[in-house]
Design an enzyme around this catalytic site. Structure first.
Site, mmCIF file in Angstrom:
data_model
loop_
_atom_site.group_PDB
_atom_site.id
_atom_site.type_symbol
_atom_site.label_atom_id
_atom_site.label_comp_id
_atom_site.label_asym_id
_atom_site.label_seq_id
_atom_site.Cartn_x
_atom_site.Cartn_y
_atom_site.Cartn_z
ATOM 1 N N CYS A 104 0.837 -1.197 0.000
ATOM 2 C CA CYS A 104 0.000 0.000 0.000
ATOM 3 C C CYS A 104 0.882 1.262 0.000
ATOM 4 O O CYS A 104 1.866 1.340 -0.727
ATOM 5 C CB CYS A 104 -0.954 -0.059 1.197
ATOM 6 S SG CYS A 104 -2.385 1.035 1.123
ATOM 7 N N THR A 105 0.548 2.236 0.829
ATOM 8 C CA THR A 105 1.285 3.507 0.840
ATOM 9 C C THR A 105 2.638 3.409 1.522
ATOM 10 O O THR A 105 3.379 4.389 1.561
ATOM 11 C CB THR A 105 0.454 4.611 1.509
ATOM 12 O OG1 THR A 105 0.006 4.156 2.794
ATOM 13 C CG2 THR A 105 -0.745 4.983 0.646
#
Length: 226
Positions: A104-105
Site C-alpha cells: 500500500c502507501t
C-alpha cells in the site's frame, strides 16, 4: 543440519493499516526458516488505524539485518515521512536486504528513503498519481517487481505479494501449500475492488469523501520532506 534463519523484518509506526502488516506476515512466517521481526523505534505498543495496538518484537537499534524488509502503509505514512529514525532504518536495512518491499502507501516510505528512484512501483489506487514525486515509475498492478524491490497495491494485495515472494524463494508448490493452509481463495460478494471494476459513482464518492483529501495530505508531506 541447522537451517540458516531468513529474517523477515516489518518496520512499523503509529497508524499503520494492520492488514498491510498482518496479511503478509501470516504467510511469510510459515516459509521454511523464516523468523519474523516487528521493528519500531521503541518497544511501546504501536497503535493501528483501527484503534488496537501491535507490540513490536525489537527496536530499530537492536533489529537484525533483514533478508526481506517490508514497510506497510496506512494513515500514519504522511507524518512518518518526516520521521528521520524510521527513514534511516529503512534505508540502512535495505542496503543489505535481499528483498526490499512495501504494501500500500508504504511505498512512499521506500521512496523517501531513496529506494524507488527510476523503479517501476505501485501503491494504493488512491495515491498512485503521487509515485513520481519519489522518483518511481507508476505501474498499475497488484504486485510490481523491479529488481529486488517489490511493491504491492492496497491492503489485501499484501497477501498476493507474500505468496509471490514465497514462490520466488521456495517454489510454487510451497506457495500453493500455504495458500491452501490459509484457505486463501478470494470470492468477494461483489464485483469491484479497483476503480476499473467498481461502479463509477462509488469510485467518485470514495474519492470525494476520503481519497482526494488523503492524497492532498500525502502530497503536502512529500513536498515538505523533499
Amino acid at each position: 543440519m541447522t537451517q540458516t534463519p531468513f529474517h523477515v523484518v516489518f518496520a512499523i509506526f503509529d497508524q499503520i493499516t494492520q492488514l498491510d502488516f498482518t496479511g503478509p506476515a501470516q504467510f511469510l512466517c510459515r516459509m521454511p526458516g523464516a523468523q519474523v521481526h516487528v521493528a519500531s523505534a521503541t518497544l511501546d505498543p504501536v497503535v493501528t488505524d483501527v484503534g488496537f495496538a501491535i507490540v513490536p518484537t525489537t527496536t530499530f537499534a537492536d533489529c537484525p539485518q533483514a533478508d526481506l524488509l517490508c514497510v506497510p502503509g496506512g494513515l500514519g505514512v504522511a507524518p512518518a515521512l518526516s520521521d528521520a529514525q524510521l527513514i534511516n532504518f529503512v534505508r540502512n536495512q535495505a542496503s543489505e536486504a535481499q528483498w526490499v518491499t512495501s504494501v500500500c502507501t508504504g511505498a512512499f516510505i521506500l521512496g523517501r528513503a531513496g529506494l524507488l528512484q527510476g523503479r517501476r512501483a505501485t501503491t494504493h489506487w488512491g495515491y498512485t498519481g503521487l509515485l513520481p514525486m519519489v522518483g518511481a515509475v507508476r505501474e498499475d498492478a497488484r504486485t510490481v517487481f523491479d529488481g529486488n524491490v517489490v511493491t504491492a497495491g492496497g491492503v489485501t494485495s499484501g497477501i498476493d505479494f507474500a505468496l509471490t515472494i514465497i514462490a520466488e524463494l521456495h517454489g510454487e508448490d510451497v506457495a500453493r501449500s500455504l495458500q491452501l493452509n490459509f484457505e486463501y481463495d478470494p470470492a468477494p460478494p461483489f464485483a469491484g475492488g479497483t476503480p476499473a471494476t467498481s461502479p463509477k459513482p462509488i469510485v467518485a464518492m470514495m474519492r470525494e469523501r476520503f481519497y482526494d483529501a488523503r492524497a492532498a495530505e500525502m502530497e503536502a508531506a512529500l513536498n515538505a520532506t523533499a
